[in-house]
Design a protein around this motif. Structure first.
Motif, PDB file in Angstrom:
ATOM      1  N   GLU A 169     102.673  51.734  12.585  1.00  0.00           N
ATOM      2  CA  GLU A 169     101.720  50.627  12.707  1.00  0.00           C
ATOM      3  C   GLU A 169     102.193  49.381  11.968  1.00  0.00           C
ATOM      4  O   GLU A 169     101.635  48.311  12.134  1.00  0.00           O
ATOM      5  CB  GLU A 169     100.345  51.054  12.190  1.00  0.00           C
ATOM      6  CG  GLU A 169      99.465  51.497  13.340  1.00  0.00           C
ATOM      7  CD  GLU A 169      97.987  51.582  12.952  1.00  0.00           C
ATOM      8  OE1 GLU A 169      97.271  52.233  13.711  1.00  0.00           O
ATOM      9  OE2 GLU A 169      97.572  51.021  11.911  1.00  0.00           O
ATOM     10  N   LYS A 198      95.189  58.949  13.287  1.00  0.00           N
ATOM     11  CA  LYS A 198      94.448  57.973  12.486  1.00  0.00           C
ATOM     12  C   LYS A 198      94.114  58.568  11.113  1.00  0.00           C
ATOM     13  O   LYS A 198      94.252  57.932  10.078  1.00  0.00           O
ATOM     14  CB  LYS A 198      93.159  57.624  13.238  1.00  0.00           C
ATOM     15  CG  LYS A 198      92.459  56.383  12.760  1.00  0.00           C
ATOM     16  CD  LYS A 198      91.495  55.890  13.850  1.00  0.00           C
ATOM     17  CE  LYS A 198      90.762  54.643  13.427  1.00  0.00           C
ATOM     18  NZ  LYS A 198      89.823  54.839  12.316  1.00  0.00           N
ATOM     19  N   ARG A 201      97.191  58.771   8.919  1.00  0.00           N
ATOM     20  CA  ARG A 201      97.603  57.448   8.435  1.00  0.00           C
ATOM     21  C   ARG A 201      96.691  56.979   7.306  1.00  0.00           C
ATOM     22  O   ARG A 201      97.178  56.459   6.290  1.00  0.00           O
ATOM     23  CB  ARG A 201      97.614  56.442   9.591  1.00  0.00           C
ATOM     24  CG  ARG A 201      98.016  55.028   9.158  1.00  0.00           C
ATOM     25  CD  ARG A 201      98.286  54.113  10.326  1.00  0.00           C
ATOM     26  NE  ARG A 201      99.449  54.528  11.068  1.00  0.00           N
ATOM     27  CZ  ARG A 201      99.405  55.111  12.265  1.00  0.00           C
ATOM     28  NH1 ARG A 201      98.246  55.323  12.861  1.00  0.00           N
ATOM     29  NH2 ARG A 201     100.512  55.474  12.861  1.00  0.00           N
ATOM     30  N   THR A 202      95.402  57.184   7.480  1.00  0.00           N
ATOM     31  CA  THR A 202      94.447  56.763   6.438  1.00  0.00           C
ATOM     32  C   THR A 202      94.750  57.505   5.136  1.00  0.00           C
ATOM     33  O   THR A 202      94.792  56.916   4.061  1.00  0.00           O
ATOM     34  CB  THR A 202      93.006  57.065   6.885  1.00  0.00           C
ATOM     35  OG1 THR A 202      92.817  56.468   8.165  1.00  0.00           O
ATOM     36  CG2 THR A 202      91.980  56.526   5.908  1.00  0.00           C
TER      37      THR A 202
END
Ligand code: SAH
Length: 241
Positions: A169, A198, A201-202
């Motif tokens: 990202e 997601k 990544r968080t």
């Protein structure tokens, strides 16, 4: 005759040490390379540096070498681990081979949410790391660990180790990598073809030991990304400086 063949042996190496050869090694040295008694070979075992040895016994199913002098001391790579999500077989082999050449100290296949591979052939991957060390002149062979779940690896993270999280990202941002090679060492993390979820990544972005890094303006395939990330790291913090 000067020794050109470099062979990894899992045996102690030192002056006057005799080294027995197994069937595969004998086949390679005598069947394929046609070495005769008296020929020199370079040996390393990942611990004792590189040594010159000469052939004393030639056999079909075995043989024996006699170690003479040390030609190079053990040269350790920097304390860098490569964590990557296994992809297709040939590309996974490529990642392991390149990681060994580029100077990874440890290679850790990790299972992420979008990883397709359920299992890896650890022995085969380890053999690729050995072959890469044989051909690139390395005296050290990185260990290839079994497949581990990314969540678990992060939960058990060693104190002091930093993580260079290659985050697709961040594509297009500058590839700022900061820090020093401190005692705790570093690890690089490369995701699978599908990238990170997601949730992953968080979590990764929130870890105090992790730095999320861009690998430039294009999305790279995982195998390319692994080599690019190691190049960047080696140049900034490792043994290319
Ligand atoms: N399918 C994903 C890309 C995955 S690329 C997408 O289209 O977004 C495989 C892995 O290589 C990524 O998980 C990341 O770790 C790394 N990677 C590839 N290109 C990158 C870039 N430009 N910056 C940072 N990491 C990158």
């Amino acid at each position: 005759m000067s020794a050109k063949i470099r062979l990894f042996v899992d045996h102690p190496l030192g002056k006057e040490q005799s080294v027995p050869l197994d069937r595969d090694q004998a086949h390679y040295l005598f069947g394929v390379m046609r070495l005769a008694v008296g020929t020199s070979v370079l040996l390393f075992n990942g611990r004792d540096g590189e040594w010159m040895a000469s052939v004393v016994v030639v056999g079909k199913r075995g043989g024996e070498l006699l170690v003479q002098t040390q030609t190079r001391p053990l040269q350790m790579p920097p304390d860098l681990w490569l964590l990557f999500a296994p992809i297709k077989k040939a590309r996974t082999d490529f990642i392991v081979e390149k990681a060994a050449e580029m100077g990874a100290a440890r290679i850790v296949p990790v299972q992420t949410e979008f990883t397709n591979a359920e299992r890896i052939r650890q022995n085969r991957l380890q053999a690729h790391a050995v072959e890469a060390a044989e051909q690139c002149g390395g005296t050290f062979v990185p260990e290839v660990t079994g497949l581990q779940k990314l969540d678990r690896v992060l939960a058990d993270w060693p104190t002091g180790r930093k993580l260079m999280f290659c985050d697709e990202e961040k594509v297009g941002r500058s590839s700022a990598l900061t820090g020093i090679l401190a005692d705790g060492g570093w690890a690089i993390l490369i995701g699978p073809e599908g990238g990170f979820s997601k949730r992953e990544r968080t979590r990764l972005r929130g870890l105090e030991f992790a730095q999320s890094v861009s690998l430039g303006p294009r999305i790279l395939r995982a195998d390319t990304a692994a080599v690019a990330a190691m190049t960047l790291w080696q140049q900034k913090l490792g043994d290319w400086r």
